[in-house]
Design a protein around this motif. Structure first.
Motif, PDB file in Angstrom:
ATOM      1  N   LYS A  51      12.170  16.120  24.410  1.00  0.00           N
ATOM      2  CA  LYS A  51      12.300  15.644  23.019  1.00  0.00           C
ATOM      3  C   LYS A  51      12.996  14.284  22.943  1.00  0.00           C
ATOM      4  O   LYS A  51      13.803  14.012  22.055  1.00  0.00           O
ATOM      5  CB  LYS A  51      13.053  16.673  22.165  1.00  0.00           C
ATOM      6  N   LYS A  52      12.661  13.400  23.852  1.00  0.00           N
ATOM      7  CA  LYS A  52      13.270  12.076  23.869  1.00  0.00           C
ATOM      8  C   LYS A  52      12.602  11.109  22.888  1.00  0.00           C
ATOM      9  O   LYS A  52      13.149  10.048  22.588  1.00  0.00           O
ATOM     10  CB  LYS A  52      13.239  11.496  25.281  1.00  0.00           C
ATOM     11  N   TRP A  53      11.409  11.437  22.413  1.00  0.00           N
ATOM     12  CA  TRP A  53      10.705  10.598  21.447  1.00  0.00           C
ATOM     13  C   TRP A  53      10.944  11.131  20.032  1.00  0.00           C
ATOM     14  O   TRP A  53      11.106  12.343  19.833  1.00  0.00           O
ATOM     15  CB  TRP A  53       9.204  10.602  21.714  1.00  0.00           C
ATOM     16  N   HIS A  54      10.953  10.220  19.061  1.00  0.00           N
ATOM     17  CA  HIS A  54      10.978  10.676  17.666  1.00  0.00           C
ATOM     18  C   HIS A  54      10.147   9.730  16.816  1.00  0.00           C
ATOM     19  O   HIS A  54      10.003   8.537  17.117  1.00  0.00           O
ATOM     20  CB  HIS A  54      12.411  10.777  17.129  1.00  0.00           C
ATOM     21  N   LEU A  55       9.620  10.274  15.736  1.00  0.00           N
ATOM     22  CA  LEU A  55       8.870   9.507  14.745  1.00  0.00           C
ATOM     23  C   LEU A  55       9.455   9.827  13.380  1.00  0.00           C
ATOM     24  O   LEU A  55       9.521  10.994  12.984  1.00  0.00           O
ATOM     25  CB  LEU A  55       7.385   9.878  14.776  1.00  0.00           C
ATOM     26  N   THR A  56       9.913   8.788  12.669  1.00  0.00           N
ATOM     27  CA  THR A  56      10.482   8.952  11.327  1.00  0.00           C
ATOM     28  C   THR A  56       9.599   8.225  10.330  1.00  0.00           C
ATOM     29  O   THR A  56       9.265   7.047  10.520  1.00  0.00           O
ATOM     30  CB  THR A  56      11.912   8.394  11.254  1.00  0.00           C
ATOM     31  N   ALA A  57       9.219   8.911   9.252  1.00  0.00           N
ATOM     32  CA  ALA A  57       8.354   8.325   8.228  1.00  0.00           C
ATOM     33  C   ALA A  57       8.975   8.530   6.858  1.00  0.00           C
ATOM     34  O   ALA A  57       9.561   9.586   6.580  1.00  0.00           O
ATOM     35  CB  ALA A  57       6.967   8.960   8.274  1.00  0.00           C
ATOM     36  N   GLY A  58       8.844   7.496   5.993  1.00  0.00           N
ATOM     37  CA  GLY A  58       9.355   7.588   4.635  1.00  0.00           C
ATOM     38  C   GLY A  58      10.382   6.513   4.344  1.00  0.00           C
ATOM     39  O   GLY A  58      10.532   5.547   5.089  1.00  0.00           O
ATOM     40  N   LYS A  59      11.111   6.679   3.244  1.00  0.00           N
ATOM     41  CA  LYS A  59      12.170   5.733   2.869  1.00  0.00           C
ATOM     42  C   LYS A  59      13.346   5.933   3.818  1.00  0.00           C
ATOM     43  O   LYS A  59      13.833   7.050   4.007  1.00  0.00           O
ATOM     44  CB  LYS A  59      12.591   5.988   1.418  1.00  0.00           C
ATOM     45  N   GLN A  60      13.813   4.828   4.411  1.00  0.00           N
ATOM     46  CA  GLN A  60      14.854   4.913   5.427  1.00  0.00           C
ATOM     47  C   GLN A  60      15.620   3.602   5.488  1.00  0.00           C
ATOM     48  O   GLN A  60      15.251   2.606   4.848  1.00  0.00           O
ATOM     49  CB  GLN A  60      14.235   5.228   6.795  1.00  0.00           C
ATOM     50  N   ALA A  61      16.704   3.600   6.258  1.00  0.00           N
ATOM     51  CA  ALA A  61      17.509   2.393   6.406  1.00  0.00           C
ATOM     52  C   ALA A  61      16.808   1.405   7.324  1.00  0.00           C
ATOM     53  O   ALA A  61      16.169   1.791   8.311  1.00  0.00           O
ATOM     54  CB  ALA A  61      18.884   2.747   6.974  1.00  0.00           C
ATOM     55  N   ALA A  62      16.927   0.123   6.994  1.00  0.00           N
ATOM     56  CA  ALA A  62      16.416  -0.918   7.888  1.00  0.00           C
ATOM     57  C   ALA A  62      17.140  -0.812   9.222  1.00  0.00           C
ATOM     58  O   ALA A  62      18.366  -0.712   9.270  1.00  0.00           O
ATOM     59  CB  ALA A  62      16.645  -2.290   7.265  1.00  0.00           C
TER      60      ALA A  62
END
Length: 380
Positions: free
Chosen positions: A104-115
């Motif tokens: 689980k070393k990879w991640h994908l984050t989608a949506g409103k988030q911090a720059a």
């Protein structure tokens, strides 16, 4: 069968048991961020007031082992949707994260988030950051719609790629709100940006690095570049960070330096104000915090920022706008196991102008004394 949204009488947890509620508590964090102070300014404003500086609520947690979410609202911002991203300014975060791959070393984050910009000033919980530089408060697009792909190289080092909207408002909305002329500029067909970021922890987390490069477009065929380098020292009773950045903007859509140049040109016949092109912003921000005796803290911060015009044969020139300031304060933490503090600080900042714009634009100064309370509450 009725949809679960049909009636507000449906319980959130069907057949909740003590075991399920305990498990839910372990998987969720519900936070309240609060800061309020009595402020006594002089300079640009001389009216004292009791202000709500921070009021945000946050809910985040793990849905499954691989899937998590984060939602955070600012309770003092507009809920009107932005013209480009269709999200209100009140929303800081509204995102989901999926972890995958070996270990689980990879991640994908989608949506409103911090720059994902290299800035410890921005990364610090806003409850504890009393005043911001122009870099964070005015120049950056702080919370944006984006997709981030990250990889944990080691336990102490990670890299991220964040594809994002350059700005939350559309090109035409920005020009309409300022009343500026477009001067032949057209909106970028793909108004996206890309952050490339490295996060590193060294010497048992005593030295933390946060470096980023960003390339983006706001106007067609006008490319922006930015480099941010942030370093932090974390010791038992002493914390300090130093952020350094340089940003080249082909079009000054944050509108920090442009008003001074427009003021200079206003006397020309048939002049119409517009955004300055080919502008370079640079800044350095230093903050230190020291617990000199148990529960008592000294906090201090200073910043220096410049705006320069990079266009050939320009009489506006380097460092035509300088902005610098500092604060020094005292904090008391009455309850050892709670992030609650009573604070007081003195803050000063000034903007001054040089070169061709010096005589046209008056220097701006602000002195401010504040006393108040802050509390970061982990409710759940």
């Amino acid at each position: 069968m009725m949809d679960s949204t049909y009636s507000g009488n449906n319980p959130i947890i069907q057949g909740a048991t003590a075991e399920k509620l305990l498990n839910l508590r372990e998987r969720l964090d519900f936070n309240f961020l609060f800061r309020s102070s009595a402020e006594f300014p002089s300079g640009s404003s001389n009216q004292a007031s009791i202000k709500l500086n921070e009021a945000r609520i946050e809910l985040k947690g793990d849905i499954t082992q691989d899937l998590s979410f984060r939602i955070r609202y600012r309770l003092y911002r507009s809920f009107e949707a932005n013209s480009l991203d269709n999200a209100p300014s009140a929303v800081d975060h509204a995102s989901v994260t999926y972890r995958f791959g070996q270990e689980k070393k990879w991640h994908l984050t989608a949506g409103k988030q911090a720059a994902n910009v290299g800035s410890w000033e921005f990364d610090t919980n806003p409850t504890f950051e009393y005043q911001y530089s122009d870099y964070v408060a005015r120049q950056l697009n702080l919370f944006l719609l984006a997709m981030e792909l990250g990889y944990e190289v080691t336990d102490n080092h990670s890299i991220q790629l964040q594809l994002h909207n350059t700005y939350n408002q559309g090109f035409n909305t920005v020009f309409t709100s300022t009343g500026y002329a477009k001067n032949g500029l057209e909106p970028a067909k793909v108004p996206f940006g890309l952050y490339v970021t490295w996060l590193g922890n060294m010497f048992d987390d005593r030295w933390q690095a946060f470096y980023s490069y960003n390339v983006s477009q706001f106007a067609e065929d006008k490319t922006d570049h930015a480099v941010s380098i942030a370093n932090k020292v974390v010791l038992d009773r002493f914390h300090a960070y130093l952020d350094v950045q340089s940003t080249y903007l082909a079009v000054d859509y944050p509108n920090i330096g442009s008003p001074a140049v427009n003021e200079l040109l206003a006397s020309s016949p048939a002049f119409t104000p517009t955004f300055l092109e080919d502008i370079n912003y640079r800044s350095a921000i230093l903050r230190v915090d020291y617990e000199f005796i148990p529960k008592w803290f000294i906090t201090a911060k200073g910043f220096y920022e410049t705006a320069s015009h990079r266009k050939d044969n320009s009489d506006i020139g380097d460092d035509f706008r300088e902005h610098y300031g500092y604060w020094a304060g005292l904090e008391y933490k009455p309850v050892a196991d709670q992030d609650m503090r009573l604070f007081t600080y003195y803050y000063y900042n000034t903007s001054r102008y040089n070169n061709a714009v010096e005589g046209i634009n008056a220097d701006q100064k602000l002195h401010l004394f504040a006393i108040g309370v802050l509390y970061f509450v982990n409710i759940l």
